[in-house]
Design a protein around this motif. Structure first.
Motif, PDB file in Angstrom:
ATOM      1  N   ALA A  88       2.970  13.736  -3.285  1.00 20.85           N
ATOM      2  CA  ALA A  88       2.373  12.652  -2.501  1.00 20.85           C
ATOM      3  C   ALA A  88       3.122  11.341  -2.718  1.00 20.85           C
ATOM      4  O   ALA A  88       3.352  10.582  -1.774  1.00 20.85           O
ATOM      5  N   PHE A  89       3.505  11.058  -3.966  1.00 21.73           N
ATOM      6  CA  PHE A  89       4.203   9.815  -4.260  1.00 21.73           C
ATOM      7  C   PHE A  89       5.661   9.870  -3.811  1.00 21.73           C
ATOM      8  O   PHE A  89       6.215   8.860  -3.374  1.00 21.73           O
ATOM      9  N   ASN A  90       6.298  11.029  -3.920  1.00 25.25           N
ATOM     10  CA  ASN A  90       7.732  11.139  -3.633  1.00 25.25           C
ATOM     11  C   ASN A  90       8.029  11.556  -2.197  1.00 25.25           C
ATOM     12  O   ASN A  90       8.978  11.066  -1.591  1.00 25.25           O
ATOM     13  N   ASN A 105       4.809   6.949  -1.251  1.00 31.08           N
ATOM     14  CA  ASN A 105       4.409   5.746  -1.969  1.00 31.08           C
ATOM     15  C   ASN A 105       5.531   4.723  -1.884  1.00 31.08           C
ATOM     16  O   ASN A 105       6.668   5.004  -2.264  1.00 31.08           O
ATOM     17  N   TYR A 106       5.214   3.510  -1.400  1.00 31.01           N
ATOM     18  CA  TYR A 106       6.256   2.516  -1.165  1.00 31.01           C
ATOM     19  C   TYR A 106       6.917   2.075  -2.471  1.00 31.01           C
ATOM     20  O   TYR A 106       8.128   1.877  -2.530  1.00 31.01           O
ATOM     21  N   GLY A 107       6.133   1.919  -3.531  1.00 28.34           N
ATOM     22  CA  GLY A 107       6.706   1.506  -4.801  1.00 28.34           C
ATOM     23  C   GLY A 107       7.675   2.524  -5.355  1.00 28.34           C
ATOM     24  O   GLY A 107       8.751   2.175  -5.872  1.00 28.34           O
ATOM     25  N   ILE A 108       7.333   3.814  -5.240  1.00 29.83           N
ATOM     26  CA  ILE A 108       8.235   4.877  -5.691  1.00 29.83           C
ATOM     27  C   ILE A 108       9.500   4.875  -4.845  1.00 29.83           C
ATOM     28  O   ILE A 108      10.614   5.017  -5.360  1.00 29.83           O
ATOM     29  N   HIS A 132     -19.970  -0.878 -13.338  1.00 32.50           N
ATOM     30  CA  HIS A 132     -18.645  -1.377 -13.692  1.00 32.50           C
ATOM     31  C   HIS A 132     -17.808  -1.465 -12.417  1.00 32.50           C
ATOM     32  O   HIS A 132     -17.922  -0.626 -11.521  1.00 32.50           O
ATOM     33  N   ASP A 133     -16.921  -2.462 -12.350  1.00 30.17           N
ATOM     34  CA  ASP A 133     -16.044  -2.598 -11.198  1.00 30.17           C
ATOM     35  C   ASP A 133     -15.025  -1.459 -11.157  1.00 30.17           C
ATOM     36  O   ASP A 133     -14.699  -0.852 -12.184  1.00 30.17           O
ATOM     37  N   CYS A 134     -14.511  -1.186  -9.962  1.00 30.17           N
ATOM     38  CA  CYS A 134     -13.391  -0.268  -9.779  1.00 30.17           C
ATOM     39  C   CYS A 134     -12.111  -1.101  -9.669  1.00 30.17           C
ATOM     40  O   CYS A 134     -12.121  -2.202  -9.110  1.00 30.17           O
ATOM     41  N   TYR A 135     -11.014  -0.572 -10.175  1.00 28.63           N
ATOM     42  CA  TYR A 135      -9.785  -1.362 -10.263  1.00 28.63           C
ATOM     43  C   TYR A 135      -8.587  -0.437 -10.081  1.00 28.63           C
ATOM     44  O   TYR A 135      -8.596   0.723 -10.511  1.00 28.63           O
ATOM     45  N   LEU A 136      -7.529  -0.972  -9.446  1.00 34.04           N
ATOM     46  CA  LEU A 136      -6.292  -0.213  -9.253  1.00 34.04           C
ATOM     47  C   LEU A 136      -5.154  -1.172  -8.932  1.00 34.04           C
ATOM     48  O   LEU A 136      -5.370  -2.367  -8.682  1.00 34.04           O
ATOM     49  N   GLU A 137      -3.946  -0.641  -8.949  1.00 34.14           N
ATOM     50  CA  GLU A 137      -2.772  -1.381  -8.482  1.00 34.14           C
ATOM     51  C   GLU A 137      -2.083  -0.573  -7.389  1.00 34.14           C
ATOM     52  O   GLU A 137      -2.092   0.666  -7.425  1.00 34.14           O
ATOM     53  N   CYS A 138      -1.483  -1.265  -6.435  1.00 40.35           N
ATOM     54  CA  CYS A 138      -0.749  -0.580  -5.371  1.00 40.35           C
ATOM     55  C   CYS A 138       0.291  -1.520  -4.779  1.00 40.35           C
ATOM     56  O   CYS A 138       0.230  -2.740  -4.975  1.00 40.35           O
ATOM     57  N   ALA A 139       1.242  -0.948  -4.053  1.00 47.46           N
ATOM     58  CA  ALA A 139       2.173  -1.770  -3.296  1.00 47.46           C
ATOM     59  C   ALA A 139       1.425  -2.456  -2.151  1.00 47.46           C
ATOM     60  O   ALA A 139       0.441  -1.920  -1.630  1.00 47.46           O
ATOM     61  N   GLU A 140       1.877  -3.643  -1.793  1.00 48.28           N
ATOM     62  CA  GLU A 140       1.185  -4.406  -0.744  1.00 48.28           C
ATOM     63  C   GLU A 140       1.065  -3.613   0.546  1.00 48.28           C
ATOM     64  O   GLU A 140       0.075  -3.735   1.277  1.00 48.28           O
ATOM     65  N   GLN A 141       2.059  -2.770   0.838  1.00 52.63           N
ATOM     66  CA  GLN A 141       2.022  -1.966   2.065  1.00 52.63           C
ATOM     67  C   GLN A 141       0.849  -0.988   2.085  1.00 52.63           C
ATOM     68  O   GLN A 141       0.430  -0.536   3.152  1.00 52.63           O
ATOM     69  N   ASN A 142       0.335  -0.643   0.910  1.00 50.65           N
ATOM     70  CA  ASN A 142      -0.784   0.296   0.831  1.00 50.65           C
ATOM     71  C   ASN A 142      -2.139  -0.387   0.689  1.00 50.65           C
ATOM     72  O   ASN A 142      -3.177   0.279   0.665  1.00 50.65           O
ATOM     73  N   SER A 143      -2.138  -1.711   0.601  1.00 43.35           N
ATOM     74  CA  SER A 143      -3.384  -2.428   0.278  1.00 43.35           C
ATOM     75  C   SER A 143      -4.423  -2.334   1.393  1.00 43.35           C
ATOM     76  O   SER A 143      -5.632  -2.353   1.115  1.00 43.35           O
TER      77      SER A 143
END
Length: 227
Positions: free
Chosen positions: A11-13, A23-26, A179-190
């Motif tokens: 999925a990422f590659n 995945n844009y960051g990958i 509890h809050d949910c949290y993640l990081e992603c590339a802006e293109q996926n936001s």
């Protein structure tokens, strides 16, 4: 593509000719190695992702959506999420460098991330990606959360709502614990995450000297606590 490991790496590659979005960051980090089907690139992506998945199987939660393989008809992992419950991060990290978890992850996953045979651009971007974003400190500052460390849908099963389904499961946990949910992603996926109730809480631009392309990383949260 039978396991969470295989699903997340594909999925990422984006290798295998299944189509779908990568995945844009990958892609930003790996494009100098070669196209998605280059064995060295697949090895590099696996070396980045699989140790954390191995740790997640012991210290976190692996969520999966199963579907039928279009070629064999057997059940396979179509989408997967590595989720860390509140209080399970090590100083803000899924596997702090040098910790028992870190070595456990790499030993269990049986992979290595070698820079010796990789292009200088990949090395520079990988180092910039890890240092500039300051992942661990931002998570520590945020506090206990349901941390979505990895989320991906295999290219053969995208556009079926499986990513949204997994995020709904995460939200059900957050509803219960507040509890809050949290993640990081590339802006293109936001935008995908914004449609699922997340909001951007910080942005960081990553660049390397001599390359005009940039990578913007977003920290995103779905709030449940009163602040």
């Amino acid at each position: 593509m039978a396991t969470s490991n295989d699903c997340i790496v594909q999925a990422f590659n984006g290798h295998g000719g299944y189509g779908g979005e990568r995945n844009y960051g990958i892609e930003w980090m790996m494009k100098s190695i070669g196209p998605p089907d280059d064995p060295k690139r697949i090895e590099a992506v696996a070396g980045m992702l699989r140790p954390a998945l191995a740790v997640g199987e012991t210290y976190g939660i692996i969520l999966e959506v199963k579907d039928h393989d279009p070629l064999t008809g057997g059940l396979v992992t179509a989408a997967s999420c590595l989720l860390c419950p509140p209080g399970e991060l090590e100083d803000g990290s899924t596997m702090k460098i040098g910790s028992d978890r870190y070595y456990y992850g790499y030993c269990t996953a049986d992979v290595t991330l070698s820079f010796e045979d990789k292009p200088a651009e990949f090395v520079q971007k990988s180092l910039a990606f890890k240092s500039d974003v300051q992942w661990d400190e931002k998570r520590k500052d945020f506090g206990d959360m349901w941390y979505v460390a990895q989320l991906g849908t295999h290219g053969a099963f995208q556009k079926r709502g499986y990513g949204r389904l997994l995020l709904n499961v995460v939200s059900s946990f957050a509803d219960e614990t507040q509890h809050d949910c949290y993640l990081e992603c590339a802006e293109q996926n936001s935008l995908f995450y914004e449609k699922n109730g997340y909001e951007i809480v910080w942005k960081n631009i990553i660049s390397v000297e001599g390359d005009s392309s940039i990578l913007t990383i977003c920290g995103m949260a779905k709030m449940y606590r009163k602040r």
